[in-house]
Each structure stands twice: as structure tokens, then as C-alpha cells.
Scaffold this active site. Structure first.
Site, PDB file in Angstrom:
ATOM      1  N   ARG A  45      -0.295   4.392  -0.509  1.00  0.00           N
ATOM      2  CA  ARG A  45      -1.114   5.596  -0.410  1.00  0.00           C
ATOM      3  C   ARG A  45      -0.556   6.588   0.608  1.00  0.00           C
ATOM      4  O   ARG A  45       0.024   6.197   1.613  1.00  0.00           O
ATOM      5  CB  ARG A  45      -2.553   5.223  -0.028  1.00  0.00           C
ATOM      6  CG  ARG A  45      -3.311   4.617  -1.188  1.00  0.00           C
ATOM      7  CD  ARG A  45      -4.681   4.160  -0.782  1.00  0.00           C
ATOM      8  NE  ARG A  45      -4.616   3.030   0.129  1.00  0.00           N
ATOM      9  CZ  ARG A  45      -5.687   2.359   0.544  1.00  0.00           C
ATOM     10  NH1 ARG A  45      -6.879   2.721   0.135  1.00  0.00           N
ATOM     11  NH2 ARG A  45      -5.561   1.331   1.358  1.00  0.00           N
ATOM     12  N   ASP A  71       0.857  -1.189   0.000  1.00  0.00           N
ATOM     13  CA  ASP A  71       0.000   0.000   0.000  1.00  0.00           C
ATOM     14  C   ASP A  71       0.891   1.237   0.000  1.00  0.00           C
ATOM     15  O   ASP A  71       1.624   1.474   0.948  1.00  0.00           O
ATOM     16  CB  ASP A  71      -0.882  -0.030   1.252  1.00  0.00           C
ATOM     17  CG  ASP A  71      -1.982   1.026   1.207  1.00  0.00           C
ATOM     18  OD1 ASP A  71      -1.828   2.022   0.461  1.00  0.00           O
ATOM     19  OD2 ASP A  71      -2.986   0.852   1.910  1.00  0.00           O
TER      20      ASP A  71
END
Ligand SMILES: [Zn+2]
Length: 214
Positions: free
Chosen positions: A131, A129
Site C-alpha cells: 500500500r 504490504d
């Protein structure tokens, strides 16, 4: 690293099936992407504002892909905000957990060979991830939101936002429908990424697909 500076460029009225929102478009000095917020009601100076921090997902949001639950979560958030009478969807332009559309589609092909979403991202040289929520914190500050009730199943997102100075007073769960195409995706989220999902009783026609060989 430079300090994030975001600039509010334009606000437009957007009537939707969930009610009337205002779409705010921002530019910034760091990633040059056009991040957005979708706002209903008066949130300036307010506490406990219902907020969804949503990362762009072309396949889920626009095409209604059943490989993930993004489109459903986006509409669930808009519906919840409309029911509450006010709130914000922060829409971040970080496709595919930050890896971009090209590698997200490549990851889908790896998943069709039997890898899970985390393994596929790692094979492509990405983290599970990638983000980043810096812009979300900046946008909420720009809107004058004092504290938020966050629509999410992701405890990491709450921690990241708090580290960025966003006051999160409550987590509001997001409901997703489990189907044969997104079961593996949701299961991986729950098992490997600590998402708070209740996958106890999926009504599945068959086992999640595993048709590849490692
Ligand atoms: Zn998605």
C-alpha cells in the site's frame, strides 16, 4: 518519479445509515485510479480531524466477507465520524494491500491451504504490504485538513503518513470482532505486521484452520 497531482472532479451528497456525508472523487496523474474521500461536517482549516485512511476491499467492504475486518472497520469509522460530528474517510483504490483483487483471491486459496496472509503474498511474488499513501496525503491537503486523529491499529500507516507531511496528533484504535474466519488474518497482522490488536480472548469454536500441507 513524477510529483503527485490530484484533481478534485466532483462532490456528491451521500445520505447513509450513519448520517449524511459528501463523497469527493479525485483523478490523478500517477496511477489513474479514482480515489475518494467521504467527508462529514466542516474540516477545512481544522485541527485534530478524525480520519480513517481506508484501502479498498471489495470482499470486505461490499460483500461483508468475514475473512478480514475491512467492512467492519469502514463502518466503525463512519460511525465514529458521525458521532464526532465531522471527519473524513479517505478511500484509496488499492485492493488487497495493493496487490489487486485477482491476486488477493489467489492468496485466499493459498491461505485455505494453510499459509498465512504474509506467506501467501510472498509466494505470489508480492511484498506483504504494497500500500502507498501518497494519494491520501494529497487528498487531506486538498480538503485543507491541518492535523488528524487517525483511526487505525497500524503504526506503519502513521509513519508513512507523517513521512508524507501529514500531521498525526493522535491514534484512535479501531475495534474489530474476532471470529473463526478472521482469527488467523488478525493474528498474522498482530504477530507479523506489528498491528496493535488485542486478541487475548477470542471466543472460537475451534483452532484456526490449517488444513493444507506445506
Ligand atoms: Zn479486507
Amino acid at each position: 518519479m513524477n510529483e503527485a497531482k490530484i484533481k478534485r472532479e466532483v462532490i456528491s451528497r451521500i445520505p447513509t445509515i450513519h448520517g449524511e456525508f459528501y463523497l469527493v472523487l479525485y483523478t490523478n496523474n500517477l496511477d489513474k485510479k479514482e480515489h475518494l474521500s467521504l467527508v462529514m461536517g466542516d474540516v477545512q482549516g481544522q485541527e485534530d480531524v478524525l480520519v480513517r485512511v481506508h484501502s479498498e476491499c471489495f470482499t470486505g467492504d461490499v460483500l461483508g466477507s468475514r475473512r478480514c475486518d475491512c467492512g467492519e472497520q469502514l463502518h466503525y469509522a463512519m460511525q465514529s465520524i458521525a458521532a464526532a460530528g465531522s471527519g473524513v474517510v479517505v478511500y484509496l483504490r488499492q485492493e488487497g494491500r495493493g496487490i489487486g483483487l485477482l491476486d488477493k483471491l489467489r492468496a485466499y486459496n493459498l491461505q485455505d491451504q494453510g499459509y498465512d496472509t504474509v506467506e501467501a503474498n510472498l509466494l505470489l511474488g508480492h511484498q506483504a504490504d504494497e500500500r502507498d499513501y501518497t494519494m491520501a496525503a494529497g487528498i487531506l491537503a486538498d480538503l485543507g485538513v491541518q492535523s488528524i486523529r487517525l483511526l487505525t491499529n497500524n503504526p506503519v500507516k502513521i509513519n508513512r503518513l507523517q513521512e508524507l507531511g501529514v500531521q498525526v496528533t493522535e491514534r484512535v484504535p479501531v475495534e474489530s470482532t474476532v471470529n473463526a474466519d478472521n482469527y488467523q488474518y488478525l493474528f498474522t497482522k498482530a504477530q507479523r505486521m506489528h498491528h496493535l490488536l488485542d486478541l487475548a480472548a477470542p471466543s472460537l469454536p475451534s483452532e484456526p484452520r490449517k488444513n493444507g500441507s506445506h
